[in-house]
Design an enzyme around this catalytic site. Structure first.
Site, PDB file in Angstrom:
ATOM      1  N   ARG A   1      22.407   8.630 -33.781  1.00 16.85           N
ATOM      2  CA  ARG A   1      22.163   9.226 -32.622  1.00 16.85           C
ATOM      3  C   ARG A   1      22.420   8.573 -31.371  1.00 16.85           C
ATOM      4  NH1 ARG A   1      16.226   9.887 -32.015  1.00 16.85           N
ATOM      5  NH2 ARG A   1      16.750   8.662 -29.778  1.00 16.85           N
TER       6      ARG A   1
ATOM      7  N   HIS B   1      16.711  11.615 -28.396  1.00 15.66           N
ATOM      8  CA  HIS B   1      16.198  12.576 -29.357  1.00 15.66           C
ATOM      9  C   HIS B   1      16.429  14.136 -28.769  1.00 15.66           C
ATOM     10  CE1 HIS B   1      14.407  14.584 -32.456  1.00 15.66           C
ATOM     11  NE2 HIS B   1      13.548  15.390 -31.419  1.00 15.66           N
TER      12      HIS B   1
ATOM     13  N   TYR C   1      11.806   2.772 -26.924  1.00 13.08           N
ATOM     14  CA  TYR C   1      11.332   2.217 -28.247  1.00 13.08           C
ATOM     15  C   TYR C   1      12.781   1.655 -28.949  1.00 13.08           C
ATOM     16  CZ  TYR C   1      13.537   6.957 -28.958  1.00 13.08           C
ATOM     17  OH  TYR C   1      14.147   8.170 -29.026  1.00 13.08           O
TER      18      TYR C   1
HETATM   19  C1  LIG Z   1       7.161  19.685 -39.580  1.00 13.78           C
HETATM   20  C2  LIG Z   1       7.399  19.081 -38.367  1.00 13.78           C
HETATM   21  N1  LIG Z   1       6.813  17.785 -38.112  1.00 13.78           N
HETATM   22  C3  LIG Z   1       7.072  17.186 -36.696  1.00 13.78           C
HETATM   23  C4  LIG Z   1       7.859  17.640 -35.706  1.00 13.78           C
HETATM   24  C5  LIG Z   1       8.192  16.970 -34.570  1.00 13.78           C
HETATM   25  N2  LIG Z   1       9.337  16.427 -34.586  1.00 13.78           N
HETATM   26  C6  LIG Z   1      10.687  17.223 -33.975  1.00 13.78           C
HETATM   27  S1  LIG Z   1      11.951  16.504 -34.231  1.00 13.78           S
HETATM   28  C7  LIG Z   1      11.268  14.984 -35.249  1.00 13.78           C
HETATM   29  C8  LIG Z   1      12.082  13.927 -35.648  1.00 13.78           C
HETATM   30  C9  LIG Z   1      13.096  14.338 -36.886  1.00 13.78           C
HETATM   31  O1  LIG Z   1      13.974  13.343 -37.451  1.00 13.78           O
HETATM   32  P1  LIG Z   1      15.062  13.691 -38.232  1.00 13.78           P
HETATM   33  O2  LIG Z   1      14.844  14.368 -39.090  1.00 13.78           O
HETATM   34  O3  LIG Z   1      15.736  12.272 -38.519  1.00 13.78           O
HETATM   35  O4  LIG Z   1      16.280  14.551 -37.205  1.00 13.78           O
HETATM   36  P2  LIG Z   1      16.960  13.965 -35.956  1.00 13.78           P
HETATM   37  O5  LIG Z   1      16.166  14.659 -34.816  1.00 13.78           O
HETATM   38  O6  LIG Z   1      17.392  12.639 -35.913  1.00 13.78           O
HETATM   39  O7  LIG Z   1      18.366  14.863 -36.041  1.00 13.78           O
HETATM   40  C10 LIG Z   1       9.951  15.199 -35.256  1.00 13.78           C
HETATM   41  C11 LIG Z   1       9.028  14.269 -35.849  1.00 13.78           C
HETATM   42  C12 LIG Z   1       8.424  18.881 -35.939  1.00 13.78           C
HETATM   43  N3  LIG Z   1       9.380  19.479 -35.439  1.00 13.78           N
HETATM   44  N4  LIG Z   1       8.085  19.622 -37.432  1.00 13.78           N
END
Ligand SMILES: Cc1ncc(C[n+]2csc(CCOP(=O)(O)OP(=O)(O)O)c2C)c(N)n1
Ligand SMILES: [Mg+2]
Length: 332
Positions: free
Chosen positions: A232, A236, A245
């Site tokens: 990425r 985010h 970070y």
């Molecule tokens: C169940 C849940 N827990 C926490 C969050 C907060 N949150 C949103 S995106 C994220 C990170 C997700 O990372 P990843 O699965 O690697 O996907 P990426 O964003 O890197 O595509 C988090 C913790 C959420 N939206 N849903």
């Protein structure tokens, strides 16, 4: 790349190029206050476009997260309606989820995965031959939902492809804090599924791995876990500041492995396209992205009373009362 047909690789390039331009437009729309927030796809175009292209949009079904704009584009979703999701105009955008066979943006981390397995089991019970593809991230791979889904799908041999885009960050949490042992694909073993690790920035490799997994699911041989290793490169989301970070040098290294640029070079080297052809594709991509941008920016706001429209099939006395109160307040 040179062993894949020229028209296929060229189509991958066109979609990736358009997705790149639309991503840039979307970030600008957020900065202009048109989108409340946006999650960038940049750097993941090969993983998304090539996996979506390996599906059959007339019988398969895609279950995306919040980051699958490039997949939606390649799968043929009507993109003004899809991008309206990011403008928060309506719960799931202004496109037809069922007709598109592409689920609504799902912000619950890991959430699309059990949905995909449920659909896939249903498809088998109906005797149809569609395949579900579930997108999820490296962070999502540590959610219980994903493990339960893999186990259930393994036991019932559901026609599903678990497609993990390991972009190495789960918001501010690095991969090694999400995946002990370092490999999402290796987890497949425990569920009796094949696990495939693929270079997520290599569109040809992603296409082949996904096409094989889809064929396997379609002929009744069960699910596959694909881990597409990518990165990425943007924050985010538009609300994030990664300088707090992660090391900018790491991001800079990955920007050098740009999937759009890699495919461009591969197309030229394989003799699948000449510079002028690609310049034409680039110009068309810019036009298409601008058309989608203008369309979503101009889309009308829904009527606020729609808030009450689809809560229940038939409205209740209480909802009618709330609707009247809402109307009185906005008409003040
Ligand atoms: C169940 C849940 N827990 C926490 C969050 C907060 N949150 C949103 S995106 C994220 C990170 C997700 O990372 P990843 O699965 O690697 O996907 P990426 O964003 O890197 O595509 C988090 C913790 C959420 N939206 N849903
Ligand atoms: Mg991630």
């Amino acid at each position: 790349m040179d062993h894949l047909p020229a028209d296929l690789t060229r189509a991958l390039y066109r979609h990736m190029r358009t997705a790149r331009d639309l991503d840039t437009e979307a970030i600008a729309l957020q900065r202009q206050g048109v989108f409340p927030a946006y999650v960038s796809v940049r750097g993941q175009e090969a993983a998304q476009v090539a996996s979506a292209t390996a599906l059959d949009s007339t019988r398969d079904f895609v279950f995306p997260t919040y980051r699958e704009m490039a997949s939606a584009l390649a799968y043929g979703v009507e993109m003004v309606g899809y991008m309206a999701s990011h403008r928060a105009l309506w719960h799931g955008g202004l496109y037809d989820v069922m007709a598109s066979r592409f689920g609504a943006v799902n912000a619950v981390v890991g959430g699309p995965v059990p949905h995909a397995v449920g659909w896939a089991v249903g498809e088998r019970l109906r005797g149809d031959d569609g395949v579900a593809l579930a997108y999820f991230g490296d962070g999502a791979s540590s959610e219980g939902d994903v493990h339960e889904s893999m186990n259930f799908a393994g036991v019932f041999r559901a026609p599903v492809v678990f497609f993990c885009q390991n972009n190495q960050w789960a918001l501010s949490v690095p991969n090694d804090r999400q995946v002990a042992g370092g490999s999402v694909a290796a987890r497949a073993d425990g569920y009796g599924l094949p696990g495939v690790l693929v270079d997520g920035n290599d569109a040809g490799a992603v296409y082949e791995a996904t096409a094989e997994a889809v064929a396997r699911a379609r002929r009744g041989d069960g699910p596959t876990v694909i881990e597409a290793l990518t990165y990425r490169v943007e924050p985010h989301s538009t609300s994030d500041d990664p300088s707090r970070y992660r090391d900018g040098a790491e991001t800079a290294r990955w920007r050098e492995r740009d999937p759009v640029e890699l495919l461009r070079r591969a197309l030229l080297a394989a003799g699948h396209a000449a510079e002028e052809d690609l310049a034409e594709d680039d110009a068309r991509a810019r036009e298409q992205a601008a058309r989608i941008r203008d369309g979503v920016a101009a889309a009308p706001e829904p009527d606020g009373s729609d808030l009450f429209t689809h809560v229940f099939r038939e409205t209740t006395e209480e909802l009618s009362r709330q609707r009247r109160t809402w109307k009185e307040e906005v008409e003040l």
